[in-house]
Write an enzyme that holds these catalytic residues in place. Structure first.
Site, short mmCIF file in Angstrom:
data_model
loop_
_atom_site.label_atom_id
_atom_site.label_comp_id
_atom_site.label_asym_id
_atom_site.label_seq_id
_atom_site.Cartn_x
_atom_site.Cartn_y
_atom_site.Cartn_z
N SER A 190 0.81 -1.21 0.00
CA SER A 190 0.00 0.00 0.00
C SER A 190 0.85 1.27 0.00
CB SER A 190 -0.93 0.02 1.22
OG SER A 190 -1.69 -1.15 1.28
N1 SAH Z 1 -1.04 -3.89 3.57
C1 SAH Z 1 -0.56 -4.77 2.52
C2 SAH Z 1 -1.50 -4.73 1.36
C3 SAH Z 1 -1.36 -5.85 0.42
S1 SAH Z 1 -2.55 -5.80 -0.89
C4 SAH Z 1 0.83 -4.28 2.13
O1 SAH Z 1 1.01 -3.07 2.22
O2 SAH Z 1 1.66 -5.06 1.71
C5 SAH Z 1 -3.93 -6.59 -0.14
C6 SAH Z 1 -3.73 -8.01 0.27
O3 SAH Z 1 -5.01 -8.54 0.62
C7 SAH Z 1 -3.17 -8.95 -0.80
O4 SAH Z 1 -2.00 -9.53 -0.33
C8 SAH Z 1 -4.28 -9.98 -1.00
O5 SAH Z 1 -3.79 -11.29 -1.26
C9 SAH Z 1 -5.00 -9.92 0.33
N2 SAH Z 1 -6.38 -10.40 0.32
C10 SAH Z 1 -7.36 -10.20 -0.60
N3 SAH Z 1 -8.49 -10.81 -0.24
C11 SAH Z 1 -8.24 -11.41 0.96
C12 SAH Z 1 -9.02 -12.20 1.86
N4 SAH Z 1 -10.29 -12.50 1.61
N5 SAH Z 1 -8.43 -12.65 2.99
C13 SAH Z 1 -7.14 -12.37 3.27
N6 SAH Z 1 -6.35 -11.63 2.48
C14 SAH Z 1 -6.89 -11.15 1.33
#
Ligand code: SAH
Length: 223
Positions: free
Chosen positions: A70
């Site tokens: 993010s």
């Molecule tokens: N805060 C993280 C954001 C990653 S993007 C960072 O800064 O690295 C969002 C993440 O949500 C992805 O890794 C994706 O795989 C995860 N995601 C999407 N749907 C999900 C769900 N139902 N349960 C758990 N994780 C999920």
């Protein structure tokens, strides 16, 4: 890990980080604790080496598997919203991804329970928590659209992936007075919502704080 890797050199140096913090302030981030923790947390450790040069730009960056780390401004905004009514003890994070937001939260709240649906991302995040010595984090490979019942209720829930509608389960797992920070809406057109559960009854109050772009909240898990 030696001190050069943790401290960073060149584009990952302290000066580069300071510029990012300055930028966050200019964009309206006011919580000094959030700014201080973001200043000392090495974002470059959450990226592949080829991208670590860009770690202190205020932009989202790829972490593989079609997912993104993010944008710092969004991390700051969500963290600030989560802390706006004071200290939060038990926090659920959905979509751990790289673990950057997890690491920021872990330094500001009592305990972080984090879930991620993509196994290799979770494994890497886990090893980063160890590298940084963050022990108040419990991570699981699971689908966060149903929350994490086992440890509920939570004082706060933060989702880094966007559903089209707020999942009922997340509202149920909020403690009285708890807050849910979540992007909601179709891909490319989402609003960042802050949903607060009233202290006395099961009524919810909702506020939209920003227009944002997040990856979608998907159901099920992948190996
Ligand atoms: N805060 C993280 C954001 C990653 S993007 C960072 O800064 O690295 C969002 C993440 O949500 C992805 O890794 C994706 O795989 C995860 N995601 C999407 N749907 C999900 C769900 N139902 N349960 C758990 N994780 C999920």
């Amino acid at each position: 890990m030696n001190s050069i890797e943790l401290g960073g050199i060149g584009m990952t140096s302290q000066r580069t980080r300071e510029r990012l913090i300055q930028r966050l302030k200019e964009q309206g981030v006011k919580n000094q604790r959030v700014l201080d923790i973001m200043r000392v947390t090495p974002r470059h450790l959450f990226l592949d080496e080829a991208l670590s040069q860009r770690a202190y730009e205020d932009t989202a960056l790829p972490i593989g598997y079609g997912q993104t780390l993010s944008q710092p401004y969004v991390v700051a905004l969500m963290t600030e919203a989560l802390l706006s009514q004071g200290h939060r003890e038990k926090v659920l994070e959905i979509g751990v991804g790289s673990g950057y937001q997890t690491a920021i939260l872990a330094q500001l709240v009592g305990h972080v329970y984090g879930v991620e649906r993509i196994k290799p991302l979770l494994n890497k995040a886990r090893s980063r928590m160890r590298t940084l010595g963050l022990r108040n984090v419990t991570l699981a490979h699971s689908d966060g659209s149903v929350g994490w019942e086992e440890h509920a209720p939570y004082d706060a829930i933060l989702s880094a992936a966007a559903p089209e509608h707020v999942p009922e389960a997340l509202l149920h797992q909020l403690a009285p007075g708890g807050v849910l920070v979540i992007p909601v809406g179709p891909e490319g057109d989402q609003e960042l919502r802050v949903v607060t559960r009233q202290a006395e009854d099961a009524e919810f109050e909702e506020q939209v704080i920003e227009r944002v772009r997040f990856v979608p909240l998907l159901s099920g898990v992948t190996r």
